[in-house]
Design a protein around this motif. Sequence first.
Motif, mmCIF file in Angstrom:
data_model
loop_
_atom_site.group_PDB
_atom_site.id
_atom_site.type_symbol
_atom_site.label_atom_id
_atom_site.label_comp_id
_atom_site.label_asym_id
_atom_site.label_seq_id
_atom_site.Cartn_x
_atom_site.Cartn_y
_atom_site.Cartn_z
ATOM 1 N N GLY A 9 -15.813 3.496 8.391
ATOM 2 C CA GLY A 9 -15.809 4.951 8.311
ATOM 3 C C GLY A 9 -15.669 5.450 6.886
ATOM 4 O O GLY A 9 -15.243 4.725 5.993
ATOM 5 N N PRO A 10 -15.992 6.724 6.639
ATOM 6 C CA PRO A 10 -15.969 7.303 5.292
ATOM 7 C C PRO A 10 -14.566 7.733 4.843
ATOM 8 O O PRO A 10 -14.308 8.919 4.617
ATOM 9 C CB PRO A 10 -16.911 8.505 5.416
ATOM 10 C CG PRO A 10 -16.720 8.950 6.840
ATOM 11 C CD PRO A 10 -16.519 7.682 7.639
ATOM 12 N N VAL A 11 -13.653 6.769 4.728
ATOM 13 C CA VAL A 11 -12.307 7.070 4.236
ATOM 14 C C VAL A 11 -12.031 6.207 3.016
ATOM 15 O O VAL A 11 -12.525 5.078 2.910
ATOM 16 C CB VAL A 11 -11.229 6.807 5.312
ATOM 17 C CG1 VAL A 11 -11.408 7.731 6.503
ATOM 18 C CG2 VAL A 11 -11.264 5.355 5.777
ATOM 19 N N GLU A 12 -11.253 6.745 2.077
ATOM 20 C CA GLU A 12 -10.954 6.003 0.859
ATOM 21 C C GLU A 12 -9.927 4.907 1.103
ATOM 22 O O GLU A 12 -10.032 3.808 0.561
ATOM 23 C CB GLU A 12 -10.443 6.961 -0.222
ATOM 24 C CG GLU A 12 -11.500 7.928 -0.736
ATOM 25 C CD GLU A 12 -10.967 8.789 -1.873
ATOM 26 O OE1 GLU A 12 -9.803 8.560 -2.289
ATOM 27 O OE2 GLU A 12 -11.692 9.669 -2.320
ATOM 28 N N SER A 13 -8.909 5.207 1.894
ATOM 29 C CA SER A 13 -7.863 4.223 2.160
ATOM 30 C C SER A 13 -7.102 4.634 3.400
ATOM 31 O O SER A 13 -7.220 5.761 3.877
ATOM 32 C CB SER A 13 -6.900 4.117 0.964
ATOM 33 O OG SER A 13 -6.243 5.359 0.749
ATOM 34 N N LEU A 14 -6.310 3.698 3.907
ATOM 35 C CA LEU A 14 -5.502 3.955 5.090
ATOM 36 C C LEU A 14 -4.087 4.355 4.707
ATOM 37 O O LEU A 14 -3.606 4.035 3.618
ATOM 38 C CB LEU A 14 -5.456 2.699 5.976
ATOM 39 C CG LEU A 14 -6.775 2.251 6.602
ATOM 40 C CD1 LEU A 14 -6.596 0.890 7.263
ATOM 41 C CD2 LEU A 14 -7.264 3.275 7.618
ATOM 42 N N VAL B 40 0.025 2.353 8.383
ATOM 43 C CA VAL B 40 -1.060 1.805 9.194
ATOM 44 C C VAL B 40 -1.617 0.541 8.547
ATOM 45 O O VAL B 40 -1.820 -0.477 9.218
ATOM 46 C CB VAL B 40 -2.179 2.852 9.377
ATOM 47 C CG1 VAL B 40 -3.397 2.222 10.036
ATOM 48 C CG2 VAL B 40 -1.680 4.030 10.199
ATOM 49 N N ALA B 41 -1.876 0.594 7.240
ATOM 50 C CA ALA B 41 -2.450 -0.558 6.544
ATOM 51 C C ALA B 41 -1.540 -1.778 6.644
ATOM 52 O O ALA B 41 -1.988 -2.885 6.964
ATOM 53 C CB ALA B 41 -2.700 -0.202 5.079
ATOM 54 N N GLY B 42 -0.272 -1.583 6.371
ATOM 55 C CA GLY B 42 0.665 -2.693 6.448
ATOM 56 C C GLY B 42 0.759 -3.263 7.848
ATOM 57 O O GLY B 42 0.829 -4.478 8.045
ATOM 58 N N SER B 43 0.736 -2.388 8.839
ATOM 59 C CA SER B 43 0.820 -2.840 10.234
ATOM 60 C C SER B 43 -0.407 -3.646 10.625
ATOM 61 O O SER B 43 -0.299 -4.676 11.318
ATOM 62 C CB SER B 43 0.979 -1.634 11.163
ATOM 63 O OG SER B 43 2.193 -0.947 10.902
ATOM 64 N N VAL C 178 -6.043 -8.208 -0.994
ATOM 65 C CA VAL C 178 -6.589 -8.161 0.357
ATOM 66 C C VAL C 178 -6.851 -6.711 0.736
ATOM 67 O O VAL C 178 -6.111 -5.805 0.357
ATOM 68 C CB VAL C 178 -5.612 -8.822 1.359
ATOM 69 C CG1 VAL C 178 -4.246 -8.148 1.334
ATOM 70 C CG2 VAL C 178 -6.184 -8.804 2.767
ATOM 71 N N THR C 179 -7.928 -6.502 1.464
ATOM 72 C CA THR C 179 -8.282 -5.155 1.904
ATOM 73 C C THR C 179 -8.663 -5.181 3.372
ATOM 74 O O THR C 179 -9.006 -6.238 3.920
ATOM 75 C CB THR C 179 -9.449 -4.590 1.068
ATOM 76 O OG1 THR C 179 -9.611 -3.205 1.354
ATOM 77 C CG2 THR C 179 -10.749 -5.321 1.376
ATOM 78 N N ILE C 180 -8.616 -4.022 4.000
ATOM 79 C CA ILE C 180 -9.014 -3.879 5.402
ATOM 80 C C ILE C 180 -10.367 -3.177 5.425
ATOM 81 O O ILE C 180 -10.454 -1.990 5.075
ATOM 82 C CB ILE C 180 -7.974 -3.063 6.191
ATOM 83 C CG1 ILE C 180 -6.603 -3.738 6.130
ATOM 84 C CG2 ILE C 180 -8.406 -2.879 7.641
ATOM 85 C CD1 ILE C 180 -5.474 -2.882 6.641
ATOM 86 N N PRO C 181 -11.423 -3.873 5.791
ATOM 87 C CA PRO C 181 -12.751 -3.246 5.813
ATOM 88 C C PRO C 181 -12.774 -2.053 6.756
ATOM 89 O O PRO C 181 -12.342 -2.147 7.907
ATOM 90 C CB PRO C 181 -13.671 -4.370 6.316
ATOM 91 C CG PRO C 181 -12.924 -5.635 6.006
ATOM 92 C CD PRO C 181 -11.472 -5.298 6.183
#
Length: 264
Positions: A239-244, A248-251, A233-236
């Motif tokens: 913005g121009p970022v590689e990852s969170l 933050v991502a888990g939350s 699973v990913t969070i779309p």
Amino acid sequence: MNMDFNVVTSRANARVKQLRAAFAGQARLSGGMVAIEGDHLLEEALRSGMVLKTVFVSERRSVPGIVPRSVEVLRLAQDVFQSVVETQSPQGVAALLVPPVRTLEAVLGAASEAAPLILIACGLQDPGNLGTLVRSAEAFGATGVITTPGTVSAWNQKALRASVGSVFRMPVVSATLDEVAGLRARGVRLLAAVGAEGDAAQGVDFARACALMIGNEGQGLAAEWLEIADGQVTIPCPGPVESLNAGVAGSLLLYEASRQRTRV
């Protein structure tokens, strides 16, 4: 009974040494105790039913009124107190507590409750991230948090402060790769959080029993964790970022799970 009559002036006092070891995470020297510091964590610990062993107060302040009379209290000279605690501006109160013993059964939740929602920290090394995830897990109705080998302890001082007391209530247990993989036999889907190429979070069914695996801050999930996953699973992110950030991502994923479960 509270014992605050005399001021301890020696840094070699047995209780002071035990508190110092607990702050340093030295379980053997601390007798398995966990150290906490500050009024808020003390209040949260008592509100959550934690068992306090000893409360330490600086000679410059009074004993907090919330401390039960049955708990041992030691008043420390200011220099002794400051030599033990970790914060730059201590509030003058610290305590030793008995950490709760949690099991995988607690993380899975009672049979009468909703389907388990578990967060798995796979090799997280930043205590702030772990503490944030424990707090988010409680906020969004997760049944528990699992930490794997290589993950910082949830009782680390920075993790404790970042959890803002949630670690006292949220079941947090350690588990091996095999134990995590064994959750699948109990009906729990293992979902690997990835930076890209996974299914968009909004399209994943979080209402069923599932566990979210969050990887290391630098390398993400190692190959062995990806191999046992039932899905990715990913969070779309437009913005121009590689990852969170891991916290933050888990939350965000826990929020999406909560949103879906509230809607059901």
